[in-house]
Design a protein around this motif. Structure first.
Motif, PDB file in Angstrom:
ATOM      1  N   ASN A 284       5.789 -13.954 -13.775  1.00 45.69           N
ATOM      2  CA  ASN A 284       5.707 -12.413 -13.218  1.00 45.69           C
ATOM      3  C   ASN A 284       7.021 -11.941 -13.438  1.00 45.69           C
ATOM      4  O   ASN A 284       8.264 -12.489 -13.204  1.00 45.69           O
ATOM      5  CB  ASN A 284       5.479 -12.566 -11.876  1.00 45.69           C
ATOM      6  CG  ASN A 284       5.457 -10.902 -11.195  1.00 45.69           C
ATOM      7  OD1 ASN A 284       6.329 -10.302 -10.744  1.00 45.69           O
ATOM      8  ND2 ASN A 284       4.237 -10.334 -11.218  1.00 45.69           N
TER       9      ASN A 284
ATOM     10  N   GLN B 209       2.943  -0.775  -8.024  1.00 46.11           N
ATOM     11  CA  GLN B 209       2.247  -1.591  -7.063  1.00 46.11           C
ATOM     12  C   GLN B 209       1.550  -2.698  -7.714  1.00 46.11           C
ATOM     13  O   GLN B 209       1.517  -3.686  -7.364  1.00 46.11           O
ATOM     14  CB  GLN B 209       1.060  -0.531  -6.568  1.00 46.11           C
ATOM     15  CG  GLN B 209       0.437  -1.454  -5.241  1.00 46.11           C
ATOM     16  CD  GLN B 209      -0.747  -0.590  -4.811  1.00 46.11           C
ATOM     17  OE1 GLN B 209      -1.720   0.155  -5.543  1.00 46.11           O
ATOM     18  NE2 GLN B 209      -1.116  -0.351  -3.594  1.00 46.11           N
ATOM     19  N   LYS B 210       1.063  -2.547  -8.960  1.00 50.02           N
ATOM     20  CA  LYS B 210       0.327  -3.571  -9.814  1.00 50.02           C
ATOM     21  C   LYS B 210       1.318  -4.834  -9.877  1.00 50.02           C
ATOM     22  O   LYS B 210       0.667  -5.760  -9.676  1.00 50.02           O
ATOM     23  CB  LYS B 210       0.148  -3.107 -11.173  1.00 50.02           C
ATOM     24  CG  LYS B 210      -0.737  -3.829 -12.121  1.00 50.02           C
ATOM     25  CD  LYS B 210      -0.937  -3.353 -13.277  1.00 50.02           C
ATOM     26  CE  LYS B 210      -2.038  -4.352 -14.263  1.00 50.02           C
ATOM     27  NZ  LYS B 210      -2.272  -3.871 -15.662  1.00 50.02           N
ATOM     28  N   PRO B 211       2.547  -4.902 -10.330  1.00 45.61           N
ATOM     29  CA  PRO B 211       3.290  -6.192 -10.446  1.00 45.61           C
ATOM     30  C   PRO B 211       3.417  -6.936  -9.057  1.00 45.61           C
ATOM     31  O   PRO B 211       3.324  -7.995  -8.994  1.00 45.61           O
ATOM     32  CB  PRO B 211       4.446  -5.765 -11.069  1.00 45.61           C
ATOM     33  CG  PRO B 211       4.821  -4.436 -10.810  1.00 45.61           C
ATOM     34  CD  PRO B 211       3.381  -3.619 -10.748  1.00 45.61           C
TER      35      PRO B 211
ATOM     36  N   SER C  76       0.703  -1.112  -0.115  1.00 47.30           N
ATOM     37  CA  SER C  76      -0.083  -0.032   0.036  1.00 47.30           C
ATOM     38  C   SER C  76       1.111   1.374  -0.051  1.00 47.30           C
ATOM     39  O   SER C  76       0.348   2.319  -0.677  1.00 47.30           O
ATOM     40  CB  SER C  76      -1.055   0.015   1.213  1.00 47.30           C
ATOM     41  OG  SER C  76      -0.114   0.139   2.306  1.00 47.30           O
TER      42      SER C  76
ATOM     43  N   GLY D   8       2.093   1.830  -3.599  1.00 48.10           N
ATOM     44  CA  GLY D   8       0.973   2.783  -4.214  1.00 48.10           C
ATOM     45  C   GLY D   8       0.906   4.066  -3.979  1.00 48.10           C
ATOM     46  O   GLY D   8       0.235   4.810  -4.716  1.00 48.10           O
TER      47      GLY D   8
ATOM     48  N   GLN E 152       0.981  -6.808  -6.481  1.00 50.84           N
ATOM     49  CA  GLN E 152      -0.021  -7.310  -6.202  1.00 50.84           C
ATOM     50  C   GLN E 152      -0.156  -8.387  -7.101  1.00 50.84           C
ATOM     51  O   GLN E 152      -0.855  -9.520  -6.595  1.00 50.84           O
ATOM     52  CB  GLN E 152      -1.268  -6.320  -6.398  1.00 50.84           C
ATOM     53  CG  GLN E 152      -1.339  -4.967  -5.497  1.00 50.84           C
ATOM     54  CD  GLN E 152      -2.147  -3.877  -5.844  1.00 50.84           C
ATOM     55  OE1 GLN E 152      -2.595  -3.754  -6.895  1.00 50.84           O
ATOM     56  NE2 GLN E 152      -2.809  -3.386  -4.770  1.00 50.84           N
ATOM     57  N   GLU E 153       0.047  -8.502  -8.326  1.00 50.67           N
ATOM     58  CA  GLU E 153      -0.167  -9.523  -9.351  1.00 50.67           C
ATOM     59  C   GLU E 153       0.863 -10.811  -8.870  1.00 50.67           C
ATOM     60  O   GLU E 153       0.073 -11.990  -8.771  1.00 50.67           O
ATOM     61  CB  GLU E 153       0.170  -9.266 -10.773  1.00 50.67           C
ATOM     62  CG  GLU E 153      -0.707  -8.221 -11.306  1.00 50.67           C
ATOM     63  CD  GLU E 153      -0.241  -7.798 -12.708  1.00 50.67           C
ATOM     64  OE1 GLU E 153       0.917  -8.282 -13.041  1.00 50.67           O
ATOM     65  OE2 GLU E 153      -1.242  -7.367 -13.522  1.00 50.67           O
TER      66      GLU E 153
ATOM     67  N   PRO F 162       1.135   3.391  -8.582  1.00 47.65           N
ATOM     68  CA  PRO F 162       0.044   2.785  -8.881  1.00 47.65           C
ATOM     69  C   PRO F 162       0.611   1.525 -10.161  1.00 47.65           C
ATOM     70  O   PRO F 162       0.632   0.375 -10.062  1.00 47.65           O
ATOM     71  CB  PRO F 162      -1.005   3.352  -9.771  1.00 47.65           C
ATOM     72  CG  PRO F 162      -0.932   4.625  -9.068  1.00 47.65           C
ATOM     73  CD  PRO F 162       0.308   4.751  -8.577  1.00 47.65           C
ATOM     74  N   SER F 163       1.829   2.103 -10.860  1.00 49.62           N
ATOM     75  CA  SER F 163       2.345   1.211 -11.771  1.00 49.62           C
ATOM     76  C   SER F 163       3.300   0.177 -11.170  1.00 49.62           C
ATOM     77  O   SER F 163       3.768  -0.819 -11.436  1.00 49.62           O
ATOM     78  CB  SER F 163       3.120   2.036 -13.001  1.00 49.62           C
ATOM     79  OG  SER F 163       4.059   3.138 -12.430  1.00 49.62           O
TER      80      SER F 163
ATOM     81  N   GLU G 239      -1.073 -12.273  -5.343  1.00 49.11           N
ATOM     82  CA  GLU G 239      -2.178 -12.910  -5.905  1.00 49.11           C
ATOM     83  C   GLU G 239      -1.714 -14.224  -6.480  1.00 49.11           C
ATOM     84  O   GLU G 239      -2.476 -15.316  -6.140  1.00 49.11           O
ATOM     85  CB  GLU G 239      -2.917 -12.274  -6.814  1.00 49.11           C
ATOM     86  CG  GLU G 239      -4.320 -12.831  -6.959  1.00 49.11           C
ATOM     87  CD  GLU G 239      -5.252 -12.899  -5.700  1.00 49.11           C
ATOM     88  OE1 GLU G 239      -6.108 -13.665  -5.847  1.00 49.11           O
ATOM     89  OE2 GLU G 239      -5.003 -12.233  -4.848  1.00 49.11           O
TER      90      GLU G 239
END
Length: 383
Positions: free
Chosen positions: A339, A312-314, A299, A302, A316-317, A309-310, A320
């Motif tokens: 990844n 943070q995305k990898p 967080s 991000g 988070q992926e 945000p760009s 997950e």
């Protein structure tokens, strides 16, 4: 004094000449010296084995008995398979610990490459599965959650520590074994009266000569380590080995130079590195990768302006994908997407392994060049 200054200047030039024998500067010479040094080492090891024929024969007999036990069918095979699995698992981590401590020309720790990520994976899986009873197999090659459902939040810090204790202690024992070469080198030099052409040992000798006039922080830190080990003994070595200490090679040289008994040095080093220091490092990794801290870190990434945000995305992926992987069987046929974080880590490991191999080749080539220089010295003295 003039003759000593000439000799030291010549040794300095010879050392600089040896350091230039690397694959990216003199590839043909480096490879030639590497193969010649390999042949000389094989010859020396063969002679040493021949002189210790009784030990070699006993080892071969024991190996034959173990081989027969391994292949003969019987009820003992379940215990044999269990011991085989544990032996290779322990040997793997001990070997990585030795590589980390010896260094092989690089400062990057195998803890960062192997043990740290392993502890982090177990920690993330333990919080996701609420259990450390991962089915074996596929653990430790692959981690999947057990079939039985556990109560949310039932996992404890001590359970995770216990799960990775064996591999962590074996890695710590390997780092303790890797600290023996400086000790034996300094001990042999003190007993024989010779002066080995080793930079760390020469630095240690200069430090002893200029101990009273040392002013800079690095010299005072090295002198403090040397005094602690020399005056306190076992507990001084234990204190130096129990904390991350880049100057611990100096402790090994100090113990060898002052003829500290082997078991005093190795016993304190083993307890410090394999028990105390290893639990400190484990706790740091487990706490860092606990579920709530990882979520807070993602967080915070991000929250970075513009690029947050760009970035943070990898992450988070990746997290997950790891969660999905933990809840599926190894043979369930779930597609595994790659990844970029795991791709980067794999490439980093490949680069480091290649660098290890290059370091070994360069080091052995320089050892052969040192043999040639020492041969030249001895011929000049006989004239």
């Amino acid at each position: 004094s003039f003759a000593d200054s000439l000799l030291s200047e010549r040794k300095r030039r010879d050392r600089e000449e040896r350091l230039n024998i690397v694959l990216w500067r003199q590839p043909l010479v480096t490879l030639q010296y590497f193969f010649l040094e390999t042949l000389i080492n094989l010859k020396e090891w063969t002679i040493k084995l021949w002189h210790r024929r009784s030990i070699l024969v006993s080892f071969l007999l024991m190996l034959a008995v173990l081989t027969a036990t391994y292949y003969v069918e019987g009820t003992h095979q379940q215990y044999v398979r269990y011991m085989e699995k544990k032996f290779f698992w322990c040997a793997y981590w001990v070997g990585l610990g030795i590589l980390s401590s010896v260094g092989l020309g690089t400062g990057l720790h195998t803890f960062l490459l192997y043990l740290g990520p392993h502890i982090a994976s177990v920690t993330l899986a333990a919080y996701e599965c609420n259990s450390v009873n991962f089915p074996e197999p596929p653990y430790p090659d692959q981690i999947i959650c057990p079939d039985e459902e556990e109560i949310e939040g039932s996992i404890s810090l001590w359970a995770i520590i216990s799960k990775v204790r064996l591999e962590a202690c074996m890695w710590g024992a390997g780092t303790a074994i890797g600290e023996l070469p400086p000790y034996f080198m300094a001990r042999a030099a003190r007993l024989s009266g010779a002066e080995p052409d080793d930079e760390e040992y020469q630095e240690f000798e200069e430090m002893l000569e200029h101990a009273e006039t040392a002013q800079d922080f690095a010299s005072r830190a090295k002198l403090a380590v040397q005094n602690l080990v020399q005056k306190v003994g076992f507990f001084g070595i234990l204190a130096c080995a129990s904390i991350p200490n880049p100057l611990f090679d100096l402790a090994g040289i100090t113990c060898g130079h002052f003829l500290v008994p082997f078991w005093t040095f190795f016993g304190a080093t083993l307890i410090g590195k394999a028990v105390i220091k290893m639990h400190i490092q484990k706790l740091f990794v487990i706490i860092t990768f606990s579920k709530h801290i990882v979520e807070q870190m993602v967080s915070l990434i991000g929250a970075i302006p513009s690029i947050g945000p760009s970035l943070q995305k990898p992450f988070q992926e990746y997290l997950e994908a790891q969660r999905i992987k933990l809840h599926h069987k190894a043979d369930s046929g779930v597609p595994q997407g790659e990844n970029w974080l795991s791709w980067m880590f794999e490439k980093l490991v490949i680069v480091m392994v290649c660098y290890f191999i290059l370091s070994i080749i360069n080091s052995m080539a320089q050892s052969y060049a040192k043999r040639l220089q020492q041969k030249m010295y001895s011929e000049e003295k006989t004239k």
